[in-house]
Motif scaffolding. Sequence first.
Motif, PDB file in Angstrom:
ATOM      1  N   TYR A  29       0.835  -1.197   0.000  1.00 46.40           N
ATOM      2  CA  TYR A  29       0.000   0.000   0.000  1.00 46.40           C
ATOM      3  C   TYR A  29       0.875   1.255   0.000  1.00 46.40           C
ATOM      4  O   TYR A  29       0.658   2.195  -0.775  1.00 46.40           O
ATOM      5  N   ALA A  30       1.850   1.267   0.906  1.00 52.01           N
ATOM      6  CA  ALA A  30       2.700   2.452   1.049  1.00 52.01           C
ATOM      7  C   ALA A  30       3.423   2.773  -0.255  1.00 52.01           C
ATOM      8  O   ALA A  30       3.473   3.934  -0.690  1.00 52.01           O
ATOM      9  N   ALA A  32       2.603   1.719  -3.349  1.00 56.91           N
ATOM     10  CA  ALA A  32       1.650   2.023  -4.418  1.00 56.91           C
ATOM     11  C   ALA A  32       1.175   3.476  -4.328  1.00 56.91           C
ATOM     12  O   ALA A  32       1.063   4.174  -5.351  1.00 56.91           O
ATOM     13  N   LEU A  33       0.939   3.956  -3.116  1.00 53.21           N
ATOM     14  CA  LEU A  33       0.512   5.343  -2.939  1.00 53.21           C
ATOM     15  C   LEU A  33       1.662   6.302  -3.216  1.00 53.21           C
ATOM     16  O   LEU A  33       1.481   7.358  -3.843  1.00 53.21           O
ATOM     17  N   ARG A  34       2.861   5.954  -2.754  1.00 53.09           N
ATOM     18  CA  ARG A  34       4.030   6.796  -3.028  1.00 53.09           C
ATOM     19  C   ARG A  34       4.270   6.954  -4.521  1.00 53.09           C
ATOM     20  O   ARG A  34       4.602   8.040  -5.004  1.00 53.09           O
ATOM     21  N   ARG A  35       4.049   5.875  -5.260  1.00 48.96           N
ATOM     22  CA  ARG A  35       4.322   5.882  -6.695  1.00 48.96           C
ATOM     23  C   ARG A  35       3.143   6.419  -7.514  1.00 48.96           C
ATOM     24  O   ARG A  35       3.239   6.502  -8.737  1.00 48.96           O
ATOM     25  N   GLY A  36       2.040   6.754  -6.860  1.00 46.23           N
ATOM     26  CA  GLY A  36       0.888   7.280  -7.581  1.00 46.23           C
ATOM     27  C   GLY A  36       0.189   6.250  -8.443  1.00 46.23           C
ATOM     28  O   GLY A  36      -0.384   6.585  -9.482  1.00 46.23           O
ATOM     29  N   GLU A  37       0.199   4.986  -7.995  1.00 46.84           N
ATOM     30  CA  GLU A  37      -0.416   3.920  -8.790  1.00 46.84           C
ATOM     31  C   GLU A  37      -1.941   3.874  -8.652  1.00 46.84           C
ATOM     32  O   GLU A  37      -2.599   3.168  -9.415  1.00 46.84           O
ATOM     33  N   ARG A  39      -5.420   5.192  -5.696  1.00 40.96           N
ATOM     34  CA  ARG A  39      -5.827   5.932  -4.504  1.00 40.96           C
ATOM     35  C   ARG A  39      -6.670   5.038  -3.611  1.00 40.96           C
ATOM     36  O   ARG A  39      -6.995   3.894  -3.983  1.00 40.96           O
ATOM     37  N   LEU A  40      -7.020   5.550  -2.429  1.00 42.10           N
ATOM     38  CA  LEU A  40      -7.794   4.783  -1.468  1.00 42.10           C
ATOM     39  C   LEU A  40      -9.275   5.106  -1.577  1.00 42.10           C
ATOM     40  O   LEU A  40      -9.658   6.248  -1.827  1.00 42.10           O
ATOM     41  N   PHE A  46      -7.786  -0.330  -2.056  1.00 41.67           N
ATOM     42  CA  PHE A  46      -6.915   0.331  -3.035  1.00 41.67           C
ATOM     43  C   PHE A  46      -7.607   0.333  -4.392  1.00 41.67           C
ATOM     44  O   PHE A  46      -7.995  -0.722  -4.902  1.00 41.67           O
ATOM     45  N   TRP A 129       0.853  -2.365  -6.758  1.00 47.37           N
ATOM     46  CA  TRP A 129      -0.536  -2.823  -6.660  1.00 47.37           C
ATOM     47  C   TRP A 129      -0.734  -4.163  -7.363  1.00 47.37           C
ATOM     48  O   TRP A 129      -1.572  -4.973  -6.930  1.00 47.37           O
TER      49      TRP A 129
END
Length: 531
Positions: A29-30, A32-37, A39-40, A46, A129
């Motif tokens: 999760y961390a 995927a969010l850092r890489r902009g793959e 959103r929540l 995800f 993801w």
Amino acid sequence: MTSADAALSGTGVAGPAEIHANLSANGLYAHALRRGEGRLSADGAFMAVTGQHTGRSVQDKFVVDDPEVHDAVWWGKVNRPLSPANFTKFSGQVRTWLGQQPELFTQDLYAGADPAHRIRVRLITTNAWHALFARNMFIRPPRAELASFKPDYVILHAPEFEADPAEIGCRTSTCIALSFAKRTICIAGTSYAGEIKKSIFTVMNWILPDRGVLPMHCSANVGAAGDAALFFGLSGTGKTTLSSDPERALVGDDEHGWSDTGIFNFEGGCYAKVIKLSKEAEPQIWDASHRFGAVLENVIGDEHGNLDLDDNRLTENTRSCYPIEFIPNTVAGGRAGKPKTVVMLTADAFGVLPPIAKLTPAQAMYHFLSGYTARVAGTEKGLGKEPQATFSTCFGAPFLPRHPEVYGRMLAERIARDGAQVWLVNTGWTGGAYGTGKRMSIQHTRALLRAALDGSLAKVEFVRDPFFGLMMPKAVPGIPSEVLNPRETWADKDAYDRQAKHLVSLFEANFETFAGAVGEDVKAAAIRAAA
């Protein structure tokens, strides 16, 4: 050997700057969010968007025509050949491209809950993801087993890499190629995560028949008395919904093996279609899709992440992938005994098949090889206003590397040996075809299924349908009698007869594709027009 070397062992990929091996859901999760793959959602799922490809790229799938497998593969529209030389070139390009990426994600996983028949799978991908999807979808080994993990099959997942058709011999820049000889799968040019799942299902369909195990595209559950049941069906027929029954424990929602000792799940997760998902009708899938850890593909949400499961602007094929333990009542270990009941599901949009019918063993093999359902306008691009019959042999033609009769014979043998009762269940339309009639009541379907599963339905009086030769129950407690006979639900009986004859003709035409490979009993059970 460094940890990076160990994570890439057997893949042929020379490591990039950073390898993220076997991360937990939190870690993925961390990243995927850092890489902009994605959103929540508001509930913590995800949300990913797969771009151009929102479903499987059926015409871009290839099987490598290695000499050692050539004679056993079912070549044709399903299994298009790719030369060994072109696969060597293609897989080399994918490995080089992966090795040039600044970071990669790997997951080591099992396919097959039965240790006697499982395979070890190593996924290497560019996206966190996709790694989370695979971690949800397959069986996660205990941490202690990861240190010595050696893959049987490797998936080289390069969704942003574009293949060169002129150089590789593929059709487009999207290419999914599977080599049984090299035990390697290359997926390029598509972000649709279902390609990962179905590539391994294809592998299991290849290796298990040689072990005397029937691989099946079906869901499975088990009752309190240990009575296991299988549910075959194509997309949209209710396979996932009907097997997720609060009164029965879920073994798995999609892929299983049937061995001499019983049935076992291939997977450790579920991949449910969620377009127009109802909390009231499907509470277990709803709850599993509204929590941290689930992966949602092409599901629409507002700026706060509140989901709109009725929104199909990206695709009708919206999906939720979650670990099977998100379903409250599951079978620990993913295994059960020999099935007592086999259910074949169809969503008949022509509105002419009964809601439930008892099948003889010969009829069971016929309907298994037919794999019938009917799609309607709005469920897939390119469909018109009228229902369109779909026949997918063994309820999973796109994933069968061997000839269908291999699986058909094995099913017939298993049914005969283990004494399972087989039912055909229509979850489609009643009272008219799509556009005139209405969708079969899920409450009626569940009530009929429960009667079939507890054995009481087999004891009622049956009547033969004149068009399809199916044995329909005359009366079932709690079910209006006219619902059981589809002709009685139509206001215009002549219109029903015309529609039934039309569907009979479609069954007849499809039977010609496999008639030469079945015995006289199955030929006698085939649906045909009255003389």
